[in-house]
Design a protein around this motif. Structure first.
Motif, PDB file in Angstrom:
ATOM      1  N   ASP A 159       0.823  -1.211   0.000  1.00 49.42           N
ATOM      2  CA  ASP A 159       0.000   0.000   0.000  1.00 49.42           C
ATOM      3  C   ASP A 159       0.860   1.264   0.000  1.00 49.42           C
ATOM      4  O   ASP A 159       0.516   2.259  -0.640  1.00 49.42           O
ATOM      5  N   HIS A 160       1.977   1.229   0.710  1.00 47.43           N
ATOM      6  CA  HIS A 160       2.857   2.399   0.733  1.00 47.43           C
ATOM      7  C   HIS A 160       3.437   2.682  -0.652  1.00 47.43           C
ATOM      8  O   HIS A 160       3.577   3.847  -1.050  1.00 47.43           O
ATOM      9  N   LEU A 161       3.774   1.638  -1.380  1.00 49.40           N
ATOM     10  CA  LEU A 161       4.312   1.832  -2.723  1.00 49.40           C
ATOM     11  C   LEU A 161       3.255   2.427  -3.645  1.00 49.40           C
ATOM     12  O   LEU A 161       3.551   3.295  -4.473  1.00 49.40           O
ATOM     13  N   TRP A 172       5.724  18.503  -7.173  1.00 50.49           N
ATOM     14  CA  TRP A 172       6.069  17.482  -6.192  1.00 50.49           C
ATOM     15  C   TRP A 172       5.309  17.736  -4.901  1.00 50.49           C
ATOM     16  O   TRP A 172       4.831  18.836  -4.650  1.00 50.49           O
ATOM     17  N   ASP A 173       5.202  16.700  -4.096  1.00 49.16           N
ATOM     18  CA  ASP A 173       4.518  16.845  -2.809  1.00 49.16           C
ATOM     19  C   ASP A 173       4.976  15.716  -1.896  1.00 49.16           C
ATOM     20  O   ASP A 173       5.514  14.706  -2.342  1.00 49.16           O
ATOM     21  N   TYR A 174       4.763  15.927  -0.584  1.00 50.60           N
ATOM     22  CA  TYR A 174       5.082  14.918   0.408  1.00 50.60           C
ATOM     23  C   TYR A 174       3.897  13.978   0.586  1.00 50.60           C
ATOM     24  O   TYR A 174       2.742  14.406   0.621  1.00 50.60           O
ATOM     25  N   ILE A 175       4.196  12.707   0.709  1.00 58.46           N
ATOM     26  CA  ILE A 175       3.184  11.668   0.900  1.00 58.46           C
ATOM     27  C   ILE A 175       3.474  10.963   2.218  1.00 58.46           C
ATOM     28  O   ILE A 175       4.579  10.448   2.423  1.00 58.46           O
ATOM     29  N   GLU A 176       2.514  10.950   3.134  1.00 62.42           N
ATOM     30  CA  GLU A 176       2.717  10.275   4.411  1.00 62.42           C
ATOM     31  C   GLU A 176       2.685   8.760   4.226  1.00 62.42           C
ATOM     32  O   GLU A 176       1.829   8.221   3.513  1.00 62.42           O
ATOM     33  N   LEU A 177       3.644   8.100   4.869  1.00 62.72           N
ATOM     34  CA  LEU A 177       3.740   6.639   4.827  1.00 62.72           C
ATOM     35  C   LEU A 177       3.490   6.110   6.237  1.00 62.72           C
ATOM     36  O   LEU A 177       4.405   6.035   7.061  1.00 62.72           O
TER      37      LEU A 177
END
Length: 220
Positions: free
Chosen positions: A102-104, A178-183
């Motif tokens: 799911d993180h990928l 670009w943006d940050y994605i929480e894992l």
């Protein structure tokens, strides 16, 4: 620098996972296992490892580049990118814990969907120390997804021991989206745990000194 580059598949996967690694025999197999749930095109670039990283990664099913001697994450990353023909790549560190398929998908979806040119993963809920460090300097995260050709075009990519600042500079200079994605619940094994407190703390200090002085060094 030398590397044994495996033969490329006759029909390249549209997505590859590239994993630079230095002495990560304890964790790299778990990262590879998750990566192979997404794609068979998983490339580990062992950057002068002296433990069992190479053997463990091969046994886990990755293509492995055994690069000698140690030259840094930047050269290892570039070698891994050149060992695949995939259109999209996901960069992962080799010492992750808690990683899932799911993180990928979280990293890859906005890039493949055209919303972003690069997604950058930040830890959330994986552990106080790694969460704090990752969120304090999220632009230094090693978990990213983007087009392979864009990443190969980053100036100095294969020259920097730590390539993240060069990537960030290229994001800004090209106007990339670009943006940050929480894992959620992903973390890293601390250097102090892997190498012992003093050696780990010394390695961390040197790493951040190199990362945070990139702009100053390039202006000289």
């Amino acid at each position: 620098m030398s590397a044994r580059i495996p033969e490329l598949p006759s029909k390249p996967s549209p997505v590859a996972v590239v994993i630079p690694a230095f002495n990560e025999a304890d964790t790299v197999a778990d990262v590879i296992r998750v990566a192979r749930e997404l794609t068979p095109d998983v490339v580990v670039a062992s950057d002068g490892s002296v433990d069992d990283t190479v053997q463990v990664a091969r046994q886990a099913g990755a293509q492995v580049l055994d690069i000698q001697p140690n030259g840094g994450k930047g050269p290892a990353l570039k070698a891994a990118l050149e060992a695949t023909q995939a259109q999209y790549v996901i960069m992962l560190d080799a010492d992750l814990t808690g990683l899932t398929l799911d993180h990928l998908h979280l990293l890859l979806a906005p890039v493949q969907g055209g919303q972003l040119d690069m997604s950058i993963g930040v830890f959330d809920g994986g552990g106080f120390v790694t969460d704090w460090g990752n969120k304090l300097t999220p632009h230094l995260s090693g978990q990213r997804a983007c087009r392979r050709d864009w990443l190969l075009a980053v100036p100095h990519l294969g020259e920097e021991r730590w390539p993240e600042p060069a990537i960030t500079a290229h994001l800004k200079s090209t106007g990339a989206r670009w943006d940050y994605i929480e894992l959620p619940r992903v973390a890293q094994v601390l250097k102090e745990k892997k190498r012992g407190f003093w050696k780990g703390a010394s390695a961390r200090t040197k790493m951040y000194a190199d990362l945070l002085t990139y702009g100053w060094r390039k202006k000289k």
